[in-house]
Scaffold this motif. Structure first.
Motif, short mmCIF file in Angstrom:
data_model
loop_
_atom_site.label_atom_id
_atom_site.label_comp_id
_atom_site.label_asym_id
_atom_site.label_seq_id
_atom_site.Cartn_x
_atom_site.Cartn_y
_atom_site.Cartn_z
N MET A 18 -7.19 26.21 -10.10
CA MET A 18 -6.17 26.79 -10.75
C MET A 18 -4.83 27.03 -9.77
O MET A 18 -3.79 26.84 -10.12
CB MET A 18 -6.55 28.48 -11.23
N CYS A 19 -5.16 27.33 -8.58
CA CYS A 19 -4.10 27.17 -7.52
C CYS A 19 -3.50 25.88 -7.29
O CYS A 19 -2.18 25.86 -7.20
CB CYS A 19 -4.84 27.48 -6.23
N THR A 22 -1.36 25.27 -10.36
CA THR A 22 -0.03 25.95 -10.18
C THR A 22 0.79 25.49 -9.22
O THR A 22 2.06 25.33 -9.40
CB THR A 22 -0.20 27.49 -9.82
N TRP A 23 0.25 24.92 -8.18
CA TRP A 23 1.18 24.36 -7.11
C TRP A 23 1.89 22.93 -7.48
O TRP A 23 3.00 22.82 -7.49
CB TRP A 23 0.54 24.09 -5.87
N LYS A 25 2.48 22.37 -10.68
CA LYS A 25 3.25 22.64 -11.74
C LYS A 25 4.91 22.89 -11.06
O LYS A 25 5.93 22.52 -11.52
CB LYS A 25 3.04 23.77 -12.43
N GLY A 26 4.57 23.81 -9.89
CA GLY A 26 6.22 23.98 -9.29
C GLY A 26 6.47 22.63 -8.75
O GLY A 26 7.95 22.73 -8.70
N TYR A 45 2.83 25.49 -23.47
CA TYR A 45 2.42 26.74 -22.36
C TYR A 45 3.25 27.82 -22.52
O TYR A 45 2.91 28.99 -22.84
CB TYR A 45 2.10 26.38 -21.38
N GLU A 46 4.19 27.68 -22.27
CA GLU A 46 5.43 28.46 -22.39
C GLU A 46 5.71 29.25 -23.67
O GLU A 46 5.82 30.43 -23.45
CB GLU A 46 6.86 27.89 -21.92
#
Length: 84
Positions: A18-19, A22-23, A25-26, A45-46
């Protein structure tokens, strides 16, 4: 204590995945590397998780489509003729 080790390992692996996602995606959003598939997936997702972010996503897309193309330096000036 030995019976909890597999659960801790599985939880740690899930947290690591998950980390990393998330990284990633950024990074994709900052650099603008998202293709249409990635943009669509992130927009879905948003829409599901953050309704206000989804609304602003559509506003940003509409504003980008409304922008007029700027001429390059050295382009001849052309008048816009309106039909009557």
């Amino acid at each position: 204590m030995g019976e909890f080790v597999p659960y801790l390992v599985a939880g740690g692996c899930l947290l690591a995945v998950m980390c990393v996602l998330t990284w990633f995606k950024g990074v994709v959003r900052r650099r603008g590397l998202a293709g249409s598939a990635m943009r669509g997936a992130l927009a879905a997702y948003e829409e599901a998780m953050r309704v206000t972010a989804h609304d602003s996503h559509h506003e940003v897309r509409a504003a980008a489509e409304r922008q007029a193309r700027a001429g390059a330096p050295g382009d001849p000036h052309r008048r816009v003729r309106f039909r009557r």
